[in-house]
Design a protein around this motif. Structure first.
Motif, PDB file in Angstrom:
ATOM      1  N   PHE A   1      51.229  32.811 -39.752  1.00 15.29           N
ATOM      2  CA  PHE A   1      50.436  34.041 -39.844  1.00 15.29           C
ATOM      3  C   PHE A   1      50.580  34.650 -41.230  1.00 15.29           C
ATOM      4  O   PHE A   1      51.456  34.257 -42.004  1.00 15.29           O
ATOM      5  CB  PHE A   1      50.803  35.053 -38.749  1.00 15.29           C
ATOM      6  CG  PHE A   1      52.194  35.605 -38.825  1.00 15.29           C
ATOM      7  CD1 PHE A   1      52.471  36.760 -39.537  1.00 15.29           C
ATOM      8  CD2 PHE A   1      53.238  34.982 -38.157  1.00 15.29           C
ATOM      9  CE1 PHE A   1      53.756  37.274 -39.595  1.00 15.29           C
ATOM     10  CE2 PHE A   1      54.526  35.492 -38.202  1.00 15.29           C
ATOM     11  CZ  PHE A   1      54.784  36.646 -38.925  1.00 15.29           C
ATOM     12  N   ILE A   2      49.689  35.606 -41.522  1.00 11.32           N
ATOM     13  CA  ILE A   2      49.724  36.326 -42.796  1.00 11.32           C
ATOM     14  C   ILE A   2      49.748  37.822 -42.520  1.00 11.32           C
ATOM     15  O   ILE A   2      49.289  38.273 -41.477  1.00 11.32           O
ATOM     16  CB  ILE A   2      48.511  35.976 -43.701  1.00 11.32           C
ATOM     17  CG1 ILE A   2      47.195  36.409 -43.047  1.00 11.32           C
ATOM     18  CG2 ILE A   2      48.492  34.501 -44.029  1.00 11.32           C
ATOM     19  CD1 ILE A   2      45.980  36.310 -43.966  1.00 11.32           C
ATOM     20  N   SER A   3      50.307  38.577 -43.467  1.00  9.13           N
ATOM     21  CA  SER A   3      50.336  40.031 -43.341  1.00  9.13           C
ATOM     22  C   SER A   3      50.337  40.644 -44.741  1.00  9.13           C
ATOM     23  O   SER A   3      51.104  40.193 -45.588  1.00  9.13           O
ATOM     24  CB  SER A   3      51.582  40.465 -42.578  1.00  9.13           C
ATOM     25  OG  SER A   3      51.636  41.874 -42.475  1.00  9.13           O
ATOM     26  N   PRO A   4      49.512  41.620 -45.029  1.00  6.30           N
ATOM     27  CA  PRO A   4      48.481  42.201 -44.184  1.00  6.30           C
ATOM     28  C   PRO A   4      47.282  41.256 -44.053  1.00  6.30           C
ATOM     29  O   PRO A   4      47.193  40.257 -44.762  1.00  6.30           O
ATOM     30  CB  PRO A   4      48.089  43.481 -44.933  1.00  6.30           C
ATOM     31  CG  PRO A   4      48.308  43.138 -46.366  1.00  6.30           C
ATOM     32  CD  PRO A   4      49.518  42.235 -46.371  1.00  6.30           C
ATOM     33  N   TRP A   5      46.362  41.626 -43.182  1.00  3.38           N
ATOM     34  CA  TRP A   5      45.177  40.814 -42.936  1.00  3.38           C
ATOM     35  C   TRP A   5      43.975  41.285 -43.737  1.00  3.38           C
ATOM     36  O   TRP A   5      42.933  40.649 -43.707  1.00  3.38           O
ATOM     37  CB  TRP A   5      44.805  40.851 -41.455  1.00  3.38           C
ATOM     38  CG  TRP A   5      45.883  40.319 -40.583  1.00  3.38           C
ATOM     39  CD1 TRP A   5      46.113  39.001 -40.309  1.00  3.38           C
ATOM     40  CD2 TRP A   5      46.874  41.050 -39.894  1.00  3.38           C
ATOM     41  NE1 TRP A   5      47.200  38.878 -39.487  1.00  3.38           N
ATOM     42  CE2 TRP A   5      47.698  40.135 -39.213  1.00  3.38           C
ATOM     43  CE3 TRP A   5      47.172  42.406 -39.792  1.00  3.38           C
ATOM     44  CZ2 TRP A   5      48.769  40.523 -38.433  1.00  3.38           C
ATOM     45  CZ3 TRP A   5      48.248  42.784 -39.012  1.00  3.38           C
ATOM     46  CH2 TRP A   5      49.028  41.845 -38.349  1.00  3.38           C
ATOM     47  N   ASP A   6      44.107  42.400 -44.430  1.00  3.79           N
ATOM     48  CA  ASP A   6      42.961  42.891 -45.189  1.00  3.79           C
ATOM     49  C   ASP A   6      43.402  43.651 -46.437  1.00  3.79           C
ATOM     50  O   ASP A   6      44.558  44.034 -46.575  1.00  3.79           O
ATOM     51  CB  ASP A   6      42.043  43.760 -44.334  1.00  3.79           C
ATOM     52  CG  ASP A   6      42.755  44.935 -43.674  1.00  3.79           C
ATOM     53  OD1 ASP A   6      43.840  45.331 -44.130  1.00  3.79           O
ATOM     54  OD2 ASP A   6      42.209  45.477 -42.706  1.00  3.79           O
ATOM     55  N   GLY A   7      42.457  43.816 -47.358  1.00  2.00           N
ATOM     56  CA  GLY A   7      42.685  44.537 -48.602  1.00  2.00           C
ATOM     57  C   GLY A   7      41.364  44.708 -49.323  1.00  2.00           C
ATOM     58  O   GLY A   7      40.325  44.224 -48.863  1.00  2.00           O
ATOM     59  N   TYR A   8      41.394  45.372 -50.449  1.00  2.00           N
ATOM     60  CA  TYR A   8      40.162  45.680 -51.174  1.00  2.00           C
ATOM     61  C   TYR A   8      39.715  44.540 -52.082  1.00  2.00           C
ATOM     62  O   TYR A   8      40.530  43.727 -52.533  1.00  2.00           O
ATOM     63  CB  TYR A   8      40.339  46.975 -51.970  1.00  2.00           C
ATOM     64  CG  TYR A   8      40.480  48.169 -51.062  1.00  2.00           C
ATOM     65  CD1 TYR A   8      39.379  48.639 -50.365  1.00  2.00           C
ATOM     66  CD2 TYR A   8      41.701  48.789 -50.871  1.00  2.00           C
ATOM     67  CE1 TYR A   8      39.486  49.716 -49.502  1.00  2.00           C
ATOM     68  CE2 TYR A   8      41.827  49.864 -50.011  1.00  2.00           C
ATOM     69  CZ  TYR A   8      40.710  50.326 -49.327  1.00  2.00           C
ATOM     70  OH  TYR A   8      40.822  51.382 -48.467  1.00  2.00           O
ATOM     71  N   VAL A   9      38.406  44.486 -52.356  1.00  3.25           N
ATOM     72  CA  VAL A   9      37.829  43.419 -53.179  1.00  3.25           C
ATOM     73  C   VAL A   9      38.407  43.397 -54.588  1.00  3.25           C
ATOM     74  O   VAL A   9      38.356  42.366 -55.257  1.00  3.25           O
ATOM     75  CB  VAL A   9      36.280  43.487 -53.248  1.00  3.25           C
ATOM     76  CG1 VAL A   9      35.664  43.224 -51.900  1.00  3.25           C
ATOM     77  CG2 VAL A   9      35.811  44.803 -53.822  1.00  3.25           C
TER      78      VAL A   9
ATOM     79  N   HIS B   1      43.561  31.375 -40.586  1.00  5.51           N
ATOM     80  CA  HIS B   1      44.260  32.517 -41.164  1.00  5.51           C
ATOM     81  C   HIS B   1      43.314  33.202 -42.131  1.00  5.51           C
ATOM     82  O   HIS B   1      43.066  32.713 -43.227  1.00  5.51           O
ATOM     83  CB  HIS B   1      45.554  32.068 -41.830  1.00  5.51           C
ATOM     84  CG  HIS B   1      46.436  31.344 -40.868  1.00  5.51           C
ATOM     85  ND1 HIS B   1      47.103  31.996 -39.859  1.00  5.51           N
ATOM     86  CD2 HIS B   1      46.711  30.036 -40.712  1.00  5.51           C
ATOM     87  CE1 HIS B   1      47.755  31.116 -39.134  1.00  5.51           C
ATOM     88  NE2 HIS B   1      47.541  29.921 -39.636  1.00  5.51           N
ATOM     89  N   ILE B   2      42.782  34.334 -41.704  1.00  2.60           N
ATOM     90  CA  ILE B   2      41.697  35.011 -42.419  1.00  2.60           C
ATOM     91  C   ILE B   2      42.197  36.297 -43.061  1.00  2.60           C
ATOM     92  O   ILE B   2      42.910  37.088 -42.431  1.00  2.60           O
ATOM     93  CB  ILE B   2      40.539  35.340 -41.442  1.00  2.60           C
ATOM     94  CG1 ILE B   2      40.002  34.065 -40.783  1.00  2.60           C
ATOM     95  CG2 ILE B   2      39.429  36.111 -42.144  1.00  2.60           C
ATOM     96  CD1 ILE B   2      39.392  33.072 -41.743  1.00  2.60           C
ATOM     97  N   PHE B   3      41.804  36.507 -44.321  1.00  2.00           N
ATOM     98  CA  PHE B   3      42.058  37.760 -45.028  1.00  2.00           C
ATOM     99  C   PHE B   3      40.708  38.436 -45.204  1.00  2.00           C
ATOM    100  O   PHE B   3      39.758  37.820 -45.699  1.00  2.00           O
ATOM    101  CB  PHE B   3      42.707  37.493 -46.390  1.00  2.00           C
ATOM    102  CG  PHE B   3      43.148  38.741 -47.101  1.00  2.00           C
ATOM    103  CD1 PHE B   3      44.356  39.340 -46.794  1.00  2.00           C
ATOM    104  CD2 PHE B   3      42.346  39.300 -48.078  1.00  2.00           C
ATOM    105  CE1 PHE B   3      44.772  40.495 -47.460  1.00  2.00           C
ATOM    106  CE2 PHE B   3      42.748  40.448 -48.751  1.00  2.00           C
ATOM    107  CZ  PHE B   3      43.964  41.046 -48.431  1.00  2.00           C
ATOM    108  N   ARG B   4      40.607  39.682 -44.768  1.00  2.00           N
ATOM    109  CA  ARG B   4      39.342  40.409 -44.835  1.00  2.00           C
ATOM    110  C   ARG B   4      39.329  41.321 -46.056  1.00  2.00           C
ATOM    111  O   ARG B   4      40.191  42.188 -46.210  1.00  2.00           O
ATOM    112  CB  ARG B   4      39.128  41.241 -43.579  1.00  2.00           C
ATOM    113  CG  ARG B   4      37.776  41.953 -43.562  1.00  2.00           C
ATOM    114  CD  ARG B   4      37.509  42.575 -42.221  1.00  2.00           C
ATOM    115  NE  ARG B   4      38.498  43.583 -41.903  1.00  2.00           N
ATOM    116  CZ  ARG B   4      38.207  44.865 -41.687  1.00  2.00           C
ATOM    117  NH1 ARG B   4      36.973  45.287 -41.739  1.00  2.00           N
ATOM    118  NH2 ARG B   4      39.173  45.712 -41.400  1.00  2.00           N
ATOM    119  N   TYR B   5      38.348  41.096 -46.924  1.00  2.00           N
ATOM    120  CA  TYR B   5      38.165  41.948 -48.099  1.00  2.00           C
ATOM    121  C   TYR B   5      37.243  43.102 -47.736  1.00  2.00           C
ATOM    122  O   TYR B   5      36.213  42.905 -47.086  1.00  2.00           O
ATOM    123  CB  TYR B   5      37.561  41.149 -49.252  1.00  2.00           C
ATOM    124  CG  TYR B   5      38.584  40.333 -50.006  1.00  2.00           C
ATOM    125  CD1 TYR B   5      39.253  40.863 -51.097  1.00  2.00           C
ATOM    126  CD2 TYR B   5      38.874  39.025 -49.627  1.00  2.00           C
ATOM    127  CE1 TYR B   5      40.190  40.123 -51.786  1.00  2.00           C
ATOM    128  CE2 TYR B   5      39.802  38.274 -50.315  1.00  2.00           C
ATOM    129  CZ  TYR B   5      40.457  38.828 -51.394  1.00  2.00           C
ATOM    130  OH  TYR B   5      41.387  38.082 -52.078  1.00  2.00           O
TER     131      TYR B   5
END
Length: 187
Positions: free
Chosen positions: A66-74, A145-149
Motif C-alpha cells: 500500500f501507499i500513503s498518502p493516496w492523494d496530493g496536489y498536481v 496502487h493509485i495516487f490521486r492528483y
C-alpha cells in the motif's frame, strides 16, 4: 547459468534480448553470440560466443502492499511512503525510483519494507498508478496502487467574510479555481 535467450538487432551498436527466469537471486555472466544455432541461411550449425562477458545480478522484484498518502496536489511534492517488501534486495549500486503514471522520481529506501518518494508534478489532476524500481528500468507491475492528483487552487472563498474578534465563528471554504474538489483528508 547456461540458459539461452533469443536476441534481435536494434541497430549496428545494440541488440535486445530478454533475461531468462531463474529460481533464485544470483550473479551471472552474459555472453553474446551473433551466430544462431542451425541457421541454414548462413550455413552455421554451432554457436559462437563472445570472449568478453558482462556480469549482471538477478534479484527478486519488490512488491507494493500500500501507499500513503493516496492523494496530493498536481504541483507535486507530497512525500509518499510505499510499504511492501524486497526494497533492499536489488542490484548494487541500486537506482531506486518511483513512477507515478509515466513520470519518474527518485526514491529513498528506508528499509526492506519501506521506500519513500516525493510525488512529481503532473500536468493535470486524475489518478495515476504508482510503481517502484530498484534498477531504473524494471518497475513493479501492479496497477492497483493509485495516487490521486488534485488540482491546485488559485483562491478559496470563505463565508462569512466578517467575523468577531473573539473567534469561534464557523467558516465555510470553497475552491474558487482549478476545480476537482478538496482532498478527502488533510495533507
Amino acid at each position: 547459468g547456461g540458459q539461452v535467450s533469443a536476441a534481435s538487432f536494434v541497430s549496428a551498436a545494440e541488440i535486445l534480448c530478454t533475461s531468462p527466469a531463474v529460481s533464485s537471486t544470483s550473479l551471472e555472466p552474459l555472453y553474446v553470440s551473433l551466430v544462431g544455432s542451425g541457421d541454414s541461411l548462413l550455413g552455421y550449425t554451432a554457436l559462437e560466443w563472445s570472449d568478453v562477458t558482462r556480469n549482471f545480478t538477478f534479484y527478486n522484484q519488490p512488491t507494493i502492499d500500500f501507499i500513503s498518502p493516496w492523494d496530493g496536489y498536481v504541483a507535486g511534492g507530497s512525500v509518499v511512503t510505499v510499504i511492501g517488501s524486497g526494497f533492499q534486495g536489488g542490484p548494487s549500486p541500486s537506482v531506486d525510483q518511483c513512477r507515478f503514471g509515466t513520470v519518474v522520481t527518485t526514491a529513498e529506501v528506508k528499509g526492506d519494507t519501506e521506500i519513500a518518494c516525493a510525488s512529481p508534478a503532473q500536468s493535470s489532476d486524475g489518478e495515476f498508478s504508482v510503481h517502484v524500481s530498484l534498477n531504473g528500468h524494471d518497475f513493479t507491475p501492479s496497477r492497483r496502487h493509485i495516487f490521486r492528483y488534485i488540482a491546485t487552487y488559485t483562491s478559496v472563498t470563505t463565508v462569512p467574510t466578517l467575523v468577531p474578534t473573539e473567534g469561534g465563528a464557523p467558516l465555510a471554504a470553497t475552491p474558487a479555481g482549478g476545480g476537482g474538489g478538496l482532498p478527502d483528508k488533510p495533507q
